[in-house]
Write a protein that holds these residues in place. Structure first.
Motif, PDB file in Angstrom:
ATOM      1  N   TYR A 314     -37.389   6.183 -27.765  1.00  0.00           N
ATOM      2  CA  TYR A 314     -36.021   6.261 -27.249  1.00  0.00           C
ATOM      3  C   TYR A 314     -35.754   7.683 -26.786  1.00  0.00           C
ATOM      4  O   TYR A 314     -36.337   8.635 -27.307  1.00  0.00           O
ATOM      5  CB  TYR A 314     -34.994   5.832 -28.293  1.00  0.00           C
ATOM      6  CG  TYR A 314     -34.958   6.671 -29.548  1.00  0.00           C
ATOM      7  CD1 TYR A 314     -34.246   7.881 -29.587  1.00  0.00           C
ATOM      8  CD2 TYR A 314     -35.622   6.254 -30.701  1.00  0.00           C
ATOM      9  CE1 TYR A 314     -34.223   8.653 -30.728  1.00  0.00           C
ATOM     10  CE2 TYR A 314     -35.595   7.032 -31.851  1.00  0.00           C
ATOM     11  CZ  TYR A 314     -34.909   8.228 -31.862  1.00  0.00           C
ATOM     12  OH  TYR A 314     -34.888   9.001 -32.986  1.00  0.00           O
ATOM     13  N   ASP A 317     -30.359  10.967 -25.800  1.00  0.00           N
ATOM     14  CA  ASP A 317     -28.980  10.661 -25.398  1.00  0.00           C
ATOM     15  C   ASP A 317     -28.724   9.155 -25.379  1.00  0.00           C
ATOM     16  O   ASP A 317     -27.647   8.684 -25.721  1.00  0.00           O
ATOM     17  CB  ASP A 317     -28.655  11.283 -24.035  1.00  0.00           C
ATOM     18  CG  ASP A 317     -29.679  10.930 -22.986  1.00  0.00           C
ATOM     19  OD1 ASP A 317     -30.708  10.303 -23.344  1.00  0.00           O
ATOM     20  OD2 ASP A 317     -29.471  11.259 -21.805  1.00  0.00           O
ATOM     21  N   ARG A 318     -29.750   8.389 -25.042  1.00  0.00           N
ATOM     22  CA  ARG A 318     -29.562   6.937 -25.024  1.00  0.00           C
ATOM     23  C   ARG A 318     -29.328   6.406 -26.443  1.00  0.00           C
ATOM     24  O   ARG A 318     -28.501   5.531 -26.658  1.00  0.00           O
ATOM     25  CB  ARG A 318     -30.776   6.240 -24.394  1.00  0.00           C
ATOM     26  CG  ARG A 318     -30.592   4.742 -24.210  1.00  0.00           C
ATOM     27  CD  ARG A 318     -31.768   4.111 -23.498  1.00  0.00           C
ATOM     28  NE  ARG A 318     -32.006   4.717 -22.194  1.00  0.00           N
ATOM     29  CZ  ARG A 318     -31.291   4.455 -21.100  1.00  0.00           C
ATOM     30  NH1 ARG A 318     -30.319   3.575 -21.148  1.00  0.00           N
ATOM     31  NH2 ARG A 318     -31.561   5.061 -19.959  1.00  0.00           N
ATOM     32  N   ASP A 321     -25.773   6.813 -27.314  1.00  0.00           N
ATOM     33  CA  ASP A 321     -24.911   5.818 -26.666  1.00  0.00           C
ATOM     34  C   ASP A 321     -25.023   4.457 -27.351  1.00  0.00           C
ATOM     35  O   ASP A 321     -24.032   3.769 -27.595  1.00  0.00           O
ATOM     36  CB  ASP A 321     -25.286   5.654 -25.188  1.00  0.00           C
ATOM     37  CG  ASP A 321     -24.980   6.920 -24.404  1.00  0.00           C
ATOM     38  OD1 ASP A 321     -24.274   7.795 -24.948  1.00  0.00           O
ATOM     39  OD2 ASP A 321     -25.480   7.043 -23.263  1.00  0.00           O
ATOM     40  N   SER A 350     -33.134  -1.882 -24.998  1.00  0.00           N
ATOM     41  CA  SER A 350     -33.109  -0.941 -23.879  1.00  0.00           C
ATOM     42  C   SER A 350     -33.567   0.457 -24.289  1.00  0.00           C
ATOM     43  O   SER A 350     -33.763   1.327 -23.451  1.00  0.00           O
ATOM     44  CB  SER A 350     -31.689  -0.842 -23.305  1.00  0.00           C
ATOM     45  OG  SER A 350     -30.854  -0.145 -24.223  1.00  0.00           O
ATOM     46  N   LEU A 351     -33.763   0.654 -25.585  1.00  0.00           N
ATOM     47  CA  LEU A 351     -34.110   2.001 -26.055  1.00  0.00           C
ATOM     48  C   LEU A 351     -35.519   2.412 -25.647  1.00  0.00           C
ATOM     49  O   LEU A 351     -35.758   3.515 -25.190  1.00  0.00           O
ATOM     50  CB  LEU A 351     -34.009   2.044 -27.584  1.00  0.00           C
ATOM     51  CG  LEU A 351     -32.606   2.137 -28.175  1.00  0.00           C
ATOM     52  CD1 LEU A 351     -32.661   1.982 -29.685  1.00  0.00           C
ATOM     53  CD2 LEU A 351     -31.958   3.464 -27.808  1.00  0.00           C
ATOM     54  N   ASN A 354     -37.534   2.884 -21.483  1.00  0.00           N
ATOM     55  CA  ASN A 354     -36.516   2.553 -20.481  1.00  0.00           C
ATOM     56  C   ASN A 354     -36.826   3.278 -19.164  1.00  0.00           C
ATOM     57  O   ASN A 354     -36.939   4.510 -19.148  1.00  0.00           O
ATOM     58  CB  ASN A 354     -35.142   2.980 -21.009  1.00  0.00           C
ATOM     59  CG  ASN A 354     -34.029   2.432 -20.148  1.00  0.00           C
ATOM     60  OD1 ASN A 354     -34.065   2.570 -18.929  1.00  0.00           O
ATOM     61  ND2 ASN A 354     -33.061   1.791 -20.774  1.00  0.00           N
ATOM     62  N   GLU A 356     -35.160   4.177 -16.793  1.00  0.00           N
ATOM     63  CA  GLU A 356     -34.198   5.238 -16.447  1.00  0.00           C
ATOM     64  C   GLU A 356     -34.527   6.551 -17.164  1.00  0.00           C
ATOM     65  O   GLU A 356     -34.270   7.628 -16.631  1.00  0.00           O
ATOM     66  CB  GLU A 356     -32.762   4.796 -16.793  1.00  0.00           C
ATOM     67  CG  GLU A 356     -32.242   3.670 -15.908  1.00  0.00           C
ATOM     68  CD  GLU A 356     -32.374   3.995 -14.411  1.00  0.00           C
ATOM     69  OE1 GLU A 356     -31.936   5.083 -14.019  1.00  0.00           O
ATOM     70  OE2 GLU A 356     -32.942   3.162 -13.673  1.00  0.00           O
ATOM     71  N   ASP A 357     -35.093   6.439 -18.352  1.00  0.00           N
ATOM     72  CA  ASP A 357     -35.415   7.670 -19.088  1.00  0.00           C
ATOM     73  C   ASP A 357     -36.528   8.459 -18.405  1.00  0.00           C
ATOM     74  O   ASP A 357     -36.600   9.677 -18.539  1.00  0.00           O
ATOM     75  CB  ASP A 357     -35.810   7.337 -20.540  1.00  0.00           C
ATOM     76  CG  ASP A 357     -34.626   6.792 -21.323  1.00  0.00           C
ATOM     77  OD1 ASP A 357     -33.481   7.056 -20.903  1.00  0.00           O
ATOM     78  OD2 ASP A 357     -34.839   6.079 -22.319  1.00  0.00           O
ATOM     79  N   LYS A 360     -35.303  11.046 -16.135  1.00  0.00           N
ATOM     80  CA  LYS A 360     -34.438  12.083 -16.700  1.00  0.00           C
ATOM     81  C   LYS A 360     -35.168  13.388 -16.979  1.00  0.00           C
ATOM     82  O   LYS A 360     -34.566  14.336 -17.459  1.00  0.00           O
ATOM     83  CB  LYS A 360     -33.849  11.587 -18.020  1.00  0.00           C
ATOM     84  CG  LYS A 360     -32.722  10.595 -17.854  1.00  0.00           C
ATOM     85  CD  LYS A 360     -32.131  10.331 -19.215  1.00  0.00           C
ATOM     86  CE  LYS A 360     -31.180   9.175 -19.207  1.00  0.00           C
ATOM     87  NZ  LYS A 360     -31.121   8.522 -20.512  1.00  0.00           N
TER      88      LYS A 360
END
Ligand code: GLC
Length: 666
Positions: A314, A317-318, A321, A350-351, A354, A356-357, A360
């Motif tokens: 993970y 920051d996710r 959230d 979703s951890l 992901n 999207e990570d 980042k």
């Protein structure tokens, strides 16, 4: 003939060793479409598409869509699109015959007849790539040219062709001693025991837990005195902990990947909050490589690099959230209907990994910031390169064992790969076999799968059948996951059966090592589909459960439970060799065609080609014991001969002419 076509602004991947000048004009065979970011090719029904290295499904890759995206994928099922690697090389063999290599560090798909049965479409994430088109007079010729382009494959020390025992669960020095003792007592050869993450101090790379392994250097020596090498795992992520020198130095020097604001990016893996070394930055890479010295200095001679896709459980920051959202749910009536429960599950799901990570964090290459997802597939490659380059500096004259989980073409020069977290499924035994030629095409020669299966509970017959294949692969390692049924040979009833098979490995070593070296030095494949040698034999074009091993042998393992044997197709007259549990070798000449071959559980059967000779050693309890000079042989046909490669297996003077000799039938 190799031609390079270049599109956009290309990131230098270092996959290719000598880059030919770019061509002007249109790329042949495939249609490039800059708008769709794709290349398409119309396949005839009989065309075969080979390649894509480490992947699910068949040797012929048609009928599925594959994604080049290095992933920590523990479910090697047919519906997966990627495993741990990005091996962007294919050969189309049919109406046209050509090889295609997409030199590209980002995510790429190969739709090989998934959307439309007869269309091959390769789609990139952007239009900055190099495509190499290779023509040749045979599939083998195309592959040899490709291998020349990407450079010589990694050469492992010869002892690394011995038998290795591993389990995520050997936690202390005594656990390891017990493994060694049980092998030696039973007379089952052993050369390596692997140390999984528990040898470390709270999963911190390059540390050793001194309670579990007091006097580590002495222990390494104690094992070495018994001819057993310890092979520790190294993970990609570095624990965030002040006072831990690897963390401190990395932070001080700015060697970790950063977020968009330039702060170190934090994600979690085994040690919890961790940082990711910027493996694409040369200074950071050199520094990470130098860390291996801590273990080399204690007598370690081999490593396995893991979690280097990189795997991220993970992002910091996710997690915050998700926990916040769950806290809100907690305040409710804690009665989750379908929608609420799916939401909850998706939140937690979703951890991990992901996509999207991966957008980042950033690398710094020659002063330029590059978002990770654009170069994602280079990470594991460059972690292993960090180690490989460091070994060149630290122990230049000695071979060090090195293999990795994640990879991309180019990494084959620095290390091998194992086939990742398979399961104790019969289907995964077959997948192990099918992956071998595809990996060899891409330069990965030092490879093998976790024998017996990593995840899930195994069975005695599966482990035994798996060994009957594993003894032919360069990397032979029984490895399993914590919590699964134990699967060392001594956990089962028929120990003598296991012993016979593993001992056979040591009789075959002169041949296997010599074939490996030939493949590495000449850019050849150690394992080939039958059709490569018999391009005009229709049957061979569809056989995926038999392989040629070198020029001499054909292997056809049993991969179904309760099978008493199997059908084998011989594309030519061959001599069947049956190695039985009492050490005998039965030889029988069989004509070209189909044969049902009985294979009792503890037998190993393979086939020798006419005009060829198979050298055999007496065997031994470890590779150091094996006599590679005084050999016996089995031959088939008059004037049968074998071109034998033999060196010291330790140093790097591979090219000396005296390493070669011709063995002839007496
Ligand atoms: C990963 C590796 C596996 C190892 C485990 C614990 O799943 O692929 O081989 O045992 O991590 O380190």
């Amino acid at each position: 003939m190799i031609k390079r076509y270049t599109y956009g602004k290309v990131f230098k991947t270092d996959s290719v060793q000598s880059i030919p000048a770019a061509q002007i004009g249109e790329i042949p065979y495939v249609k490039a479409d800059a708008e769709k970011l794709s290349f398409t090719y119309h396949m005839e029904p009989d065309d075969i598409v080979y390649g894509l290295g480490e992947n699910v499904r068949g040797i012929n890759k048609r009928g599925w869509i594959y994604e080049s995206k290095c992933s920590d994928e523990s479910k090697h099922l047919e519906d997966r699109r990627s495993l741990y690697a990005a091996h962007n090389f294919i050969v189309v063999d049919g109406r046209d015959r050509f090889g295609l290599f997409v030199d590209y560090p980002g995510i790429l798909t190969f739709d090989v007849g998934y959307t439309d049965l007869s269309v091959l479409t390769i789609t990139a994430s952007d239009w900055n790539l190099d495509v190499y088109v290779i023509e040749g007079n045979s599939v083998i010729d195309i592959i040899r040219q490709f291998r020349g382009l990407i450079g010589r494959s990694y050469i492992a020390p010869r002892w690394a062709f011995g038998n290795g025992q591993s389990r995520w669960g050997y936690v202390t020095a005594d656990d390891v001693r017990e493994v060694v003792k049980k092998h030696r007592k039973a007379g089952v050869p052993l050369d390596m025991v692997y140390l999984d993450i528990d040898y470390m101090e709270r999963f911190k790379d390059f540390t050793v837990n001194s309670e579990r392994f007091p006097d580590f250097a002495d222990f390494v020596k104690e094992m070495k005195d018994q001819h057993v090498r310890l092979i520790p795992i190294i993970d990609a992520a570095v624990k965030e902990e002040k006072g831990y020198s690897v963390y401190d130095e990395g932070i001080t020097n700015g060697y970790f990947c950063t977020d968009k604001d330039g702060k170190p990016f934090v994600g979690a893996v085994w040690p919890g909050r961790s940082l990711f070394t910027d493996m694409l930055n040369k200074d950071a890479r050199d520094w990470f490589g130098d860390q291996y010295k801590a273990l080399l200095d204690q007598g370690i001679e081999g490593f396995w690099n893991d979690m280097n896709e990189p795997s991220i459980f993970y992002a910091d920051d996710r997690l915050a959230d998700v926990l916040e959202e769950i806290a809100k749910m907690r305040e409710g009536d804690q009665n989750l209907d379908l929608d609420a429960f799916s939401h909850f599950e998706n939140l937690v799901g979703s951890l991990s990994a992901n996509p999207e990570d991966y957008k980042k964090f950033y690398h710094t290459v020659n002063g330029e910031k590059i978002r990770h997802d654009k170069v994602h597939n280079l990470y594991g490659y460059n972690m292993t390169r960090a180690a490989g380059e460091a070994f060149e500096r630290l122990v230049p004259d000695k071979r060090v064992l090195l293999f990795s989980r994640a990879s991309c073409i180019g990494m084959h020069r620095y290390g091998g790969i194992w086939q990742g977290d398979n399961k104790s499924y019969w289907a995964h035994l077959l997948m192990n076999l099918k992956m071998l030629p595809s990996l060899n095409m891409c330069g990965f020669l030092y490879t093998g799968a976790d024998v017996g299966g990593f995840g899930s509970d195994t069975t005695e017959d599966l482990v035994m059948r798996w060994y009957a294949l594993g003894i032919f692969t360069p990397l032979l390692r029984n490895h399993s996951e914590m919590g699964t049924r134990r699967q060392e040979f001594y956990q089962f009833n028929d120990r003598e059966g296991f012993k016979a098979i593993i001992k056979l490995r040591y009789r075959l070593l002169p041949y296997l090592y010599s074939e490996y070296m030939k493949a590495a030095l000449r850019g050849d494949m150690m394992f080939r589909p039958l059709a490569f040698d018999h391009p005009n034999d229709e049957r061979c074009r569809t056989i995926e459960d038999q392989l040629y091993l070198g020029s001499e042998l054909m292997i056809a393992p049993v991969y179904e439970q309760n099978a008493q044997g199997r059908m084998v197709y011989l594309p030519e007259r061959m001599k069947m060799l049956r190695f039985t549990r009492n050490g005998d070798i039965e030889e029988k000449i069989l004509e070209k065609g189909d044969h049902y071959i009985k294979v009792p559980l503890s037998d190993v059967v393979c086939f020798l080609r006419e005009g060829h000779l198979l050298p055999l050693a007496k065997g031994g309890q470890c590779v150091d014991d094996v006599d590679f000079v005084n050999l016996s042989a089995i031959s088939f046909g008059e004037n049968a001969a074998y071109e034998y490669y033999h060196d010291d297996g330790v140093t790097k003077n591979y090219e000396e002419p005296e390493h070669w000799c011709l063995l002839q039938a007496k």
